[in-house]
Design an enzyme around this catalytic site. Sequence first.
Site, PDB file in Angstrom:
ATOM      1  N   LYS A  15     -23.710  -0.453 -52.725  1.00  0.00           N
ATOM      2  CA  LYS A  15     -24.394   0.048 -51.528  1.00  0.00           C
ATOM      3  C   LYS A  15     -24.447   1.571 -51.498  1.00  0.00           C
ATOM      4  O   LYS A  15     -25.506   2.155 -51.299  1.00  0.00           O
ATOM      5  CB  LYS A  15     -23.664  -0.407 -50.248  1.00  0.00           C
ATOM      6  CG  LYS A  15     -23.596  -1.891 -50.041  1.00  0.00           C
ATOM      7  CD  LYS A  15     -22.972  -2.227 -48.684  1.00  0.00           C
ATOM      8  CE  LYS A  15     -21.515  -1.787 -48.546  1.00  0.00           C
ATOM      9  NZ  LYS A  15     -20.583  -2.528 -49.407  1.00  0.00           N
ATOM     10  N   ARG A 128     -14.554   3.166 -60.441  1.00  0.00           N
ATOM     11  CA  ARG A 128     -15.239   4.112 -59.560  1.00  0.00           C
ATOM     12  C   ARG A 128     -14.447   5.419 -59.407  1.00  0.00           C
ATOM     13  O   ARG A 128     -13.234   5.403 -59.267  1.00  0.00           O
ATOM     14  CB  ARG A 128     -15.439   3.488 -58.170  1.00  0.00           C
ATOM     15  CG  ARG A 128     -15.940   4.515 -57.151  1.00  0.00           C
ATOM     16  CD  ARG A 128     -16.627   3.886 -56.011  1.00  0.00           C
ATOM     17  NE  ARG A 128     -15.723   3.146 -55.128  1.00  0.00           N
ATOM     18  CZ  ARG A 128     -16.151   2.462 -54.058  1.00  0.00           C
ATOM     19  NH1 ARG A 128     -17.425   2.409 -53.765  1.00  0.00           N
ATOM     20  NH2 ARG A 128     -15.278   1.818 -53.309  1.00  0.00           N
ATOM     21  N   ARG A 161     -10.210   6.419 -55.303  1.00  0.00           N
ATOM     22  CA  ARG A 161      -9.784   6.089 -53.945  1.00  0.00           C
ATOM     23  C   ARG A 161      -8.566   5.176 -53.959  1.00  0.00           C
ATOM     24  O   ARG A 161      -8.469   4.275 -54.789  1.00  0.00           O
ATOM     25  CB  ARG A 161     -10.933   5.397 -53.205  1.00  0.00           C
ATOM     26  CG  ARG A 161     -11.951   6.367 -52.660  1.00  0.00           C
ATOM     27  CD  ARG A 161     -13.219   5.695 -52.226  1.00  0.00           C
ATOM     28  NE  ARG A 161     -13.013   4.437 -51.504  1.00  0.00           N
ATOM     29  CZ  ARG A 161     -13.998   3.721 -50.993  1.00  0.00           C
ATOM     30  NH1 ARG A 161     -15.252   4.133 -51.123  1.00  0.00           N
ATOM     31  NH2 ARG A 161     -13.747   2.591 -50.375  1.00  0.00           N
ATOM     32  N   ARG A 172      -9.706  -6.404 -49.574  1.00  0.00           N
ATOM     33  CA  ARG A 172     -11.013  -5.963 -49.074  1.00  0.00           C
ATOM     34  C   ARG A 172     -12.059  -7.064 -49.232  1.00  0.00           C
ATOM     35  O   ARG A 172     -12.898  -7.263 -48.360  1.00  0.00           O
ATOM     36  CB  ARG A 172     -11.459  -4.694 -49.811  1.00  0.00           C
ATOM     37  CG  ARG A 172     -10.743  -3.452 -49.298  1.00  0.00           C
ATOM     38  CD  ARG A 172     -10.899  -2.300 -50.230  1.00  0.00           C
ATOM     39  NE  ARG A 172     -12.271  -1.840 -50.368  1.00  0.00           N
ATOM     40  CZ  ARG A 172     -12.716  -1.111 -51.381  1.00  0.00           C
ATOM     41  NH1 ARG A 172     -11.894  -0.772 -52.364  1.00  0.00           N
ATOM     42  NH2 ARG A 172     -13.946  -0.710 -51.420  1.00  0.00           N
TER      43      ARG A 172
HETATM   44  P1  ADP Z   1     -16.623  -0.332 -49.569  1.00  0.00           P
HETATM   45  O1  ADP Z   1     -17.982  -0.678 -49.034  1.00  0.00           O
HETATM   46  O2  ADP Z   1     -16.660  -0.154 -51.052  1.00  0.00           O
HETATM   47  O3  ADP Z   1     -15.565  -1.251 -49.057  1.00  0.00           O
HETATM   48  P2  ADP Z   1     -16.392   1.961 -47.799  1.00  0.00           P
HETATM   49  O4  ADP Z   1     -16.138   3.345 -48.226  1.00  0.00           O
HETATM   50  O5  ADP Z   1     -17.692   1.635 -47.183  1.00  0.00           O
HETATM   51  O6  ADP Z   1     -16.145   1.081 -49.084  1.00  0.00           O
HETATM   52  O7  ADP Z   1     -15.251   1.507 -46.770  1.00  0.00           O
HETATM   53  C1  ADP Z   1     -13.883   1.755 -47.012  1.00  0.00           C
HETATM   54  C2  ADP Z   1     -13.015   1.254 -45.845  1.00  0.00           C
HETATM   55  O8  ADP Z   1     -13.399   1.945 -44.639  1.00  0.00           O
HETATM   56  C3  ADP Z   1     -13.141  -0.211 -45.471  1.00  0.00           C
HETATM   57  O9  ADP Z   1     -12.345  -1.028 -46.300  1.00  0.00           O
HETATM   58  C4  ADP Z   1     -12.669  -0.191 -44.016  1.00  0.00           C
HETATM   59  O10 ADP Z   1     -11.261  -0.072 -43.906  1.00  0.00           O
HETATM   60  C5  ADP Z   1     -13.259   1.096 -43.494  1.00  0.00           C
HETATM   61  N1  ADP Z   1     -14.612   0.876 -42.916  1.00  0.00           N
HETATM   62  C6  ADP Z   1     -15.800   1.341 -43.404  1.00  0.00           C
HETATM   63  N2  ADP Z   1     -16.832   0.944 -42.636  1.00  0.00           N
HETATM   64  C7  ADP Z   1     -16.280   0.210 -41.627  1.00  0.00           C
HETATM   65  C8  ADP Z   1     -16.807  -0.506 -40.512  1.00  0.00           C
HETATM   66  N3  ADP Z   1     -18.118  -0.540 -40.269  1.00  0.00           N
HETATM   67  N4  ADP Z   1     -15.932  -1.144 -39.690  1.00  0.00           N
HETATM   68  C9  ADP Z   1     -14.620  -1.120 -39.910  1.00  0.00           C
HETATM   69  N5  ADP Z   1     -14.046  -0.491 -40.944  1.00  0.00           N
HETATM   70  C10 ADP Z   1     -14.857   0.168 -41.802  1.00  0.00           C
END
Ligand code: ADP
Length: 219
Positions: A15, A128, A161, A172
Amino acid sequence: MVLRLVFLGPPGAGKGTIAQRLCDSRELVQISTGDLLREEAAKGTELGNKVKAIMESGAYVDDSLVSELVENKLRELGEKGFILDGFPRTGEQAEMLEGILNKLGLKLNAAIDIEAGDQTIVERLSGRRSCRQCGKIYHVKNIPPKKEGKCDVCGGELFQRDDDKPDVVKTRLETYREKTAPLIDYYKGKGLLKVIDADGEIGENMANVETELEGIENA
Ligand code: ADP
Ligand code: ZN
């Protein structure tokens, strides 16, 4: 045409990478709640430390906090097009987003579900790397930087990360399946869903996304 998009799909499906590339080639702004939350976490405030601990466990941050961050961003954007990368991730957030968009008089054009199999996901997340300065995403094998450990764009240091380590990746994925996967049906019901098979290499995935976007623009 101004596009307003939501990106769905498991962590590691691409994404963020796809959103970054689309924003380079089109007039779109990426709103990554993961990035917004990492900024919050880096502040070292009480709230920031709480956010950091939740993210490192692989769980989701509180719906109302994330929605507030998104609402602020969307207000700043005005009439510009956007990609919501990683929001909404729960039914509650989807409802909150409807409320925000109604208030602002905006409408989504599509929810794009970017899909990849578990094996691909684990391989992508473990390799990554992200730039500490500008956030650009790399992969040690698939999208390597020209100079090891350094960002091509800004020269910043690349890092892994904490939540990309194997034991957190498993949590996750479980969190995604339980809380976010149901949104696929939610957007299907609204007639907004497009699905992209993103198991292949990045050029092929970008071409598939472009085809979908052209379809939306010409509809
Ligand atoms: P990925 O899509 O690879 O899991 P992100 O960087 O988008 O990575 O998200 C990392 C973390 O940030 C998630 O595992 C969660 O803890 C938090 N997070 C991100 N977006 C949201 C959301 N919309 N609601 C709740 N937690 C979120
Ligand atoms: Zn950089």
